[in-house]
Design an enzyme around this catalytic site. Structure first.
Site, PDB file in Angstrom:
ATOM      1  N   CYS A   1     -81.929  13.732  42.230  1.00  0.00           N
ATOM      2  CA  CYS A   1     -80.567  13.638  42.782  1.00  0.00           C
ATOM      3  C   CYS A   1     -79.665  13.089  41.682  1.00  0.00           C
ATOM      4  O   CYS A   1     -79.963  13.259  40.498  1.00  0.00           O
ATOM      5  CB  CYS A   1     -80.543  12.809  44.064  1.00  0.00           C
ATOM      6  SG  CYS A   1     -81.105  11.104  43.872  1.00  0.00           S
TER       7      CYS A   1
ATOM      8  N   ASP B   1     -75.139  13.436  50.427  1.00  0.00           N
ATOM      9  CA  ASP B   1     -75.339  12.173  49.724  1.00  0.00           C
ATOM     10  C   ASP B   1     -74.936  11.022  50.643  1.00  0.00           C
ATOM     11  O   ASP B   1     -73.767  10.912  51.016  1.00  0.00           O
ATOM     12  CB  ASP B   1     -74.448  12.186  48.465  1.00  0.00           C
ATOM     13  CG  ASP B   1     -74.661  10.954  47.628  1.00  0.00           C
ATOM     14  OD1 ASP B   1     -75.400  10.053  48.051  1.00  0.00           O
ATOM     15  OD2 ASP B   1     -74.067  10.892  46.531  1.00  0.00           O
TER      16      ASP B   1
HETATM   17  P1  4NP Z   1     -78.259   9.555  45.164  1.00  0.00           P
HETATM   18  O1  4NP Z   1     -76.930   8.809  45.686  1.00  0.00           O
HETATM   19  O2  4NP Z   1     -77.816  10.559  44.128  1.00  0.00           O
HETATM   20  O3  4NP Z   1     -78.814  10.210  46.404  1.00  0.00           O
HETATM   21  O4  4NP Z   1     -79.158   8.473  44.601  1.00  0.00           O
HETATM   22  C1  4NP Z   1     -75.984   8.231  44.826  1.00  0.00           C
HETATM   23  C2  4NP Z   1     -76.223   7.004  44.288  1.00  0.00           C
HETATM   24  C3  4NP Z   1     -75.282   6.415  43.457  1.00  0.00           C
HETATM   25  C4  4NP Z   1     -74.110   7.091  43.162  1.00  0.00           C
HETATM   26  C5  4NP Z   1     -73.867   8.327  43.705  1.00  0.00           C
HETATM   27  C6  4NP Z   1     -74.823   8.909  44.527  1.00  0.00           C
HETATM   28  N1  4NP Z   1     -73.143   6.486  42.320  1.00  0.00           N
HETATM   29  O5  4NP Z   1     -72.072   7.101  42.098  1.00  0.00           O
HETATM   30  O6  4NP Z   1     -73.389   5.390  41.797  1.00  0.00           O
END
Ligand code: 4NP
Length: 162
Positions: A12, A127
């Site tokens: 991800c 997300d």
């Molecule tokens: P993930 O979610 O990609 O599912 O781990 C996110 C975690 C952090 C961030 C964005 C999405 N961020 O912008 O820090």
């Protein structure tokens, strides 16, 4: 016992919300089927913002509720070297998918979207980061049913015992 393991990585953006759930759920399903010896399972993020961190508390809560362990998981970045190290690279959304492709040459056919395996619909795994428990439940539910089909697909493709 097979010598060459089947290598599966979930990817991800941050490697703290969606892909840790992918890794944990998939490992749980593999354990339930007694197929652990056939697999190496990991997760990573296309970004490095959260490298070294534990999974997000929202992911830890929803995993625990469903008896899924995320123990031993720490975020790391997906790097160019990973492109050819994995038999199945499972991207959680189309942005992750295109960011992975931009890193360089893949092994033939090893990059997939998680929801290619979702019997209930295509698109991105939403997300849940910085959203509430409802969002984590929706994400978990999509990942769970996609991982079930992904494992069925791999069992068939590799003629694993059922
Ligand atoms: P993930 O979610 O990609 O599912 O781990 C996110 C975690 C952090 C961030 C964005 C999405 N961020 O912008 O820090």
């Amino acid at each position: 016992m097979k010598t060459k393991k089947i290598r599966v990585i979930f990817v991800c953006l941050g490697n703290i919300c969606r892909s840790p759930l992918g890794e944990g759920v998939f490992r749980h399903l593999v354990e339930e089927k007694g197929l652990v010896e056939y697999f190496i399972i990991d997760s990573a993020g296309t970004a490095s913002y959260h490298a070294g961190e534990l999974p997000d508390p929202g992911s830890r809560r929803i995993a625990e509720k469903h008896g899924i362990s995320l123990n031993g998981q720490y975020a790391r970045q997906f790097i160019a070297n990973d492109l050819t190290q994995w038999d199945y690279i499972i991207a959680m959304d189309s942005t992750n998918h295109s960011n992975i492709r931009q890193l360089g040459a893949l092994s033939s056919g090893n990059l997939h979207l998680m929801r290619e395996f979702d019997p209930e619909g295509l698109g991105d795994v939403p997300d849940p980061w910085a959203r509430g428990d409802e969002a984590f439940l929706e994400t978990y539910t999509i990942i769970r049913r996609s991982c079930e089909k992904l494992l069925e697909h791999i069992i068939k493709e590799h003629h694993l015992p059922q």
